[in-house]
Design an enzyme around this catalytic site. Structure first.
Site, mmCIF file in Angstrom:
data_model
loop_
_atom_site.group_PDB
_atom_site.id
_atom_site.type_symbol
_atom_site.label_atom_id
_atom_site.label_comp_id
_atom_site.label_asym_id
_atom_site.label_seq_id
_atom_site.Cartn_x
_atom_site.Cartn_y
_atom_site.Cartn_z
ATOM 1 N N HIS A 124 -15.662 68.564 21.894
ATOM 2 C CA HIS A 124 -15.894 69.989 21.604
ATOM 3 C C HIS A 124 -16.882 70.603 22.614
ATOM 4 O O HIS A 124 -16.581 71.573 23.288
ATOM 5 C CB HIS A 124 -16.472 70.157 20.201
ATOM 6 C CG HIS A 124 -15.635 69.563 19.101
ATOM 7 N ND1 HIS A 124 -14.403 70.043 18.730
ATOM 8 C CD2 HIS A 124 -15.882 68.510 18.273
ATOM 9 C CE1 HIS A 124 -13.923 69.328 17.720
ATOM 10 N NE2 HIS A 124 -14.793 68.393 17.430
HETATM 11 O O1 RIB Z 1 -17.057 71.885 15.311
HETATM 12 C C1 RIB Z 1 -17.611 71.114 16.341
HETATM 13 C C2 RIB Z 1 -18.995 71.576 16.684
HETATM 14 O O2 RIB Z 1 -19.879 71.383 15.567
HETATM 15 C C3 RIB Z 1 -19.622 70.772 17.826
HETATM 16 O O3 RIB Z 1 -20.512 71.582 18.538
HETATM 17 C C4 RIB Z 1 -20.357 69.683 17.105
HETATM 18 O O4 RIB Z 1 -21.425 69.145 17.889
HETATM 19 C C5 RIB Z 1 -20.904 70.432 15.923
HETATM 20 O O5 RIB Z 1 -22.077 71.127 16.348
#
Ligand code: RIB
Ligand code: CA
Length: 306
Positions: A239
């Site tokens: 992500h």
């Molecule tokens: O949904 C994924 C996000 O939420 C990423 O940034 C993970 O590190 C959490 O913060």
């Protein structure tokens, strides 16, 4: 060279993104601010410094921010990131003290000192960013851009929620902050689950095998972080590295301009990010496609550099 200040909640994928940044000549990290999200703000503040110090980047200042979302109690994600928030890796506790400023004052100062030159990356809940914008109403227009990991926009088959069926974790955690930031007028590039949940952009056990051939401290740490995710969740979703990726190679992601509604409150639709039919004021750039194989190739090549 992109000068960046980075608000994060490390968290395994935040840490992977930070390691990628430290190995990339395209970005210069001026400072880091930490927020509660994946873990408590005390833990995310320690984890940011643990990673920096392990990679001899302990001179990059870290300023601590909000311990809770604006209107909701914190609900962490340690069940996903491990009890220490970093996959129980063997990094020592931090030695370097925190920067004395509060996160929102620290990031505002870095932007004010170089109008139009500093980009803000946000890979956690947007609580600190909202505080900074409330205290400095001109800040959104003074930053080069705001690149954030957050949202699920249903632009691809992968654009569904991961905290609820409908909402992505960062936005769900603090929807009031996200609503304010999305309507701030900042030049926003939102990288959501539509692209980060694309299987072609996720590290697998085969990629882990390649990473394990590396012998640098960075490769050793990345192998530990990725192995925790592969062992517990079958793969390692990237992500936050994908949010950074657009500053490394803008051709890796496609964006569409859209107005986005963020649902506030605490009902079933908390944190939903819905694209509105018309483009207009406060439209933002939303990631709608990613070249997953080329992104992973970039990540692996940087991690395996001597
Ligand atoms: O949904 C994924 C996000 O939420 C990423 O940034 C993970 O590190 C959490 O913060
Ligand atoms: Ca994060």
């Amino acid at each position: 060279m992109h000068k960046v200040v980075w608000d994060m909640d490390p968290g395994i994928d935040d840490a992977l993104a930070l390691i990628l940044a430290l190995k990339s000549p395209e970005v210069q990290v001026l400072g880091i601010t930490t927020v509660a999200g994946n873990a408590s703000v005390e833990m995310t503040s320690a984890n940011a410094r643990r990673v920096l110090e392990y990679l001899n980047a302990g001179s990059i200042p870290v300023a601590m921010g909000a311990a809770n979302p604006l209107n909701h109690p914190l609900e962490d994600a340690l069940n996903h990131h491990g009890p220490d928030g970093l996959g129980n890796c063997d990094l020592p506790p931090p030695k370097v003290p925190l920067h004395p400023d509060k996160a929102w004052d620290f990031l505002a100062r870095l932007v004010w000192d170089a109008p139009g030159e500093v980009a803000l990356i946000a890979t956690g809940p947007l609580t600190n960013v909202a505080y900074a914008f409330r205290r400095n109403p001109k800040l959104p227009e003074l930053m080069a851009r705001l690149v954030l990991m957050g949202g699920a926009y249903r632009l691809t088959p992968y654009g569904e929620g991961n905290r609820t069926l409908y909402a992505e974790f960062n936005i769900w955690q603090d929807p009031e902050a996200a609503h304010m930031v999305f309507n701030s007028g900042a030049d926003i590039f939102a990288v959501g689950l539509d692209v980060t949940m694309d299987p072609a952009a996720c590290l697998t056990s085969e990629h882990l095998g390649q990473i394990k051939t590396g012998h640098t401290p960075a490769a050793h740490l990345v192998a530990q972080l990725v192995e925790y995710q592969v062992k517990h969740h079958g793969c390692c979703r990237m992500h936050d590295p994908l949010a950074l990726a657009m500053l490394l190679d803008v051709s890796l992601l496609d964006f569409k301009l859209a107005r986005v509604e963020v649902v506030k409150g605490n009902d079933w639709n908390r944190g939903v990010t819905r694209i509105l039919p018309s483009v207009g004021s406060h439209s933002i750039h939303v990631a709608c496609a990613v070249d997953g194989p080329r992104f992973l190739e970039l990540f692996l090549s940087r991690m395996l550099e001597k």
